[in-house]
Design an enzyme around this catalytic site. Structure first.
Site, PDB file in Angstrom:
ATOM      1  CG  HIS A  13      -1.923  -1.096   1.220  1.00  0.00           C
ATOM      2  ND1 HIS A  13      -3.124  -1.021   0.552  1.00  0.00           N
ATOM      3  CD2 HIS A  13      -1.884  -2.336   1.784  1.00  0.00           C
ATOM      4  CE1 HIS A  13      -3.797  -2.156   0.709  1.00  0.00           C
ATOM      5  NE2 HIS A  13      -3.057  -2.977   1.452  1.00  0.00           N
ATOM      6  NE  ARG A  31      -1.648   3.858   3.469  1.00  0.00           N
ATOM      7  CZ  ARG A  31      -2.375   2.757   3.558  1.00  0.00           C
ATOM      8  NH1 ARG A  31      -3.158   2.370   2.557  1.00  0.00           N
ATOM      9  NH2 ARG A  31      -2.307   2.012   4.643  1.00  0.00           N
ATOM     10  CG  ASP A  82      -1.657  -5.977   3.895  1.00  0.00           C
ATOM     11  OD1 ASP A  82      -1.835  -4.960   3.213  1.00  0.00           O
ATOM     12  OD2 ASP A  82      -2.524  -6.426   4.668  1.00  0.00           O
TER      13      ASP A  82
HETATM   14  O1  DOR Z   1      -4.509  -3.862   7.805  1.00  0.00           O
HETATM   15  C1  DOR Z   1      -4.665  -3.578   6.638  1.00  0.00           C
HETATM   16  N1  DOR Z   1      -4.426  -2.331   6.198  1.00  0.00           N
HETATM   17  N2  DOR Z   1      -5.101  -4.508   5.792  1.00  0.00           N
HETATM   18  C2  DOR Z   1      -5.436  -4.219   4.524  1.00  0.00           C
HETATM   19  O2  DOR Z   1      -5.760  -5.097   3.789  1.00  0.00           O
HETATM   20  C3  DOR Z   1      -5.424  -2.812   4.062  1.00  0.00           C
HETATM   21  C4  DOR Z   1      -4.404  -2.054   4.793  1.00  0.00           C
HETATM   22  C5  DOR Z   1      -4.429  -0.571   4.563  1.00  0.00           C
HETATM   23  O3  DOR Z   1      -4.622  -0.130   3.417  1.00  0.00           O
HETATM   24  O4  DOR Z   1      -4.180   0.171   5.509  1.00  0.00           O
END
Ligand code: DOR
Length: 407
Positions: free
Chosen positions: A69, A71, A271
């Site tokens: 991820h 941002r 993740d």
């Molecule tokens: O804990 C998580 N945070 N699991 C996810 O699948 C998404 C992620 C996020 O985007 O913060």
């Protein structure tokens, strides 16, 4: 750039190569030779020969992360494409797959182009079938974040977003896994990839589906391999442990380790979920879920996740060839390999090197990990991407440290 790495173990899963005590000559980013002894007069040698009883340093193809991820756009204070790429390089990753759950979401060709580089599962069975059939035409898998959001909303009595809801029992995952696998059987085509599995039951369902000939792959995170609840000494703030899917029991953790070892789970995926400190210092119920992982993934798997020692070659496979099999060819991620004469896309790591996870030295803009302060074993010393040095440990690989380019 012209140097010889002396005394390393070379692991290239696709070539079925696992060779101890090798010298590797890299000149201008190209792998010139891999041989048990190379002496080239004036070419500087980085001697990595281990002390007796210590693990050898490993040179392998660069890691591929199927689940990162970033941002950008929307929350650049937490992470940008650039800071995420730097963190990835420091962790030995040379390809990362950015998830689309930014705000605004990266859901149009224009936004993909802008972001250039899911935390949600809102997919009905019918939509999954359609997605599988369409994706099959392009040779792509459908990647599912298996959490049944309607069930989560009911259990938590939530009317709005379910992302921060705390109660997410194992069934909300296994139900979503079941729906996705049924959709795959119904679609009669396509490939299904299940993200960040967290329960022993999910592993069993994947195992059974694969036995039945369905094209299902799966991934697991470093934290689900390494951590379980309850924890003996909770971190401060305790919401550093909050993550979706949640940490489960030690038995679930053991089943995940077993599944990654035997190949039922194809890939380790971080993740990596950066969040601003302010998002994590709220009370548990309102804190954002997720932890960063790019820079700690390898060491977490080696030290706490059951993948050290004799499992090192398997871990390398699950961080290179495994993820490439899931998505790589379909979206053009270069094949992970160490070929003589080619520009190197590679990671060099010392499985025995100990270090302390501290906020100051993390490249990620966010520091949300319960591992802050932990002593871990396993350090990435050098990362090369298409022949460019994108990360180098100045103390251990001084000949490359002066050449670090943008990741
Ligand atoms: O804990 C998580 N945070 N699991 C996810 O699948 C998404 C992620 C996020 O985007 O913060």
């Amino acid at each position: 750039m012209n140097f010889i790495l002396r005394g390393v173990r070379v692991i290239d899963p696709l070539a079925r190569l696992d060779a101890h005590g090798q010298d590797v000559w890299i000149d201008s980013g190209r792998i010139v030779a891999i041989y048990h002894h190379i002496d080239e007069g004036s070419v500087p040698v980085v001697d990595l020969t281990p002390a007796p009883g210590a693990e050898e340093c490993v040179l392998c193809p660069g890691f591929i992360d199927l689940h990162t991820h970033l941002r950008e756009p929307g929350d650049e204070e937490a992470e940008t494409v650039k800071s995420g790429a730097r963190a990835a390089a420091a962790g030995g990753f040379t390809s990362i797959v950015a998830m689309a759950n930014t705000r605004p979401p990266i859901d149009t060709p224009e936004r993909v182009a802008d972001a250039y580089a899911d935390g949600r599962n809102a997919a009905s069975p019918r939509l999954v079938v359609q997605a599988l059939q369409r994706a099959a035409k392009g040779g792509r898998p459908v990647m599912i974040h298996p959490e049944d959001e309607e069930a989560i909303a009911q259990i938590n009595d939530a009317t709005g977003s379910v992302v921060r809801c705390v109660e997410r029992p194992p069934q909300v995952e296994t139900r979503a896994v079941d729906v996705a696998i049924r959709a795959l059987a119904h679609a009669r085509t396509g490939r299904l990839h299940l993200q960040h599995l967290s329960t022993a039951r999910s592993v069993e369902m994947v195992r059974r589906a694969v036995e039945q000939g369905l094209e299902v792959t799966a991934e697991v995170t470093p934290h689900h391999l390494a951590m379980w609840l309850p924890v003996e000494a909770p971190p401060e703030p305790v919401s550093l442990l909050k993550v979706n899917p949640p940490l489960r029991t030690d038995a679930d953790r053991a089943a995940l380790v077993h599944a990654l070892r035997d190949g039922t789970i194809d890939a380790m995926a971080t993740d990596h979920a950066p969040h601003r400190a302010e998002e994590k210092s709220r009370d548990y119920a309102n804190a954002a879920p997720g932890m960063i992982g790019l820079e700690t993934a390898l060491a977490t798997c080696l030290t706490l996740g059951g993948m050290g020692g004799e499992w090192i070659p398997t871990l390398v496979e699950r961080m290179t060839a495994g993820p490439h099999r899931v998505l790589g060819a379909a979206i053009g991620i270069p094949t992970p390999r160490l070929h003589i004469g080619e520009m190197a896309t590679a990671a060099l790591f010392d499985p025995d090197a100990e270090w302390t996870v501290d906020a100051e030295s993390l490249r990620s803009r966010s520091h949300n990990t319960p591992l802050l302060g932990a002593r871990l074993k396993g350090r990435v010393l050098l990362t090369l991407s298409e022949g460019r040095v994108v990360h180098a440990d100045a103390a251990r690989i001084p000949v490359a440290a002066g050449e670090v380019a943008h990741a």
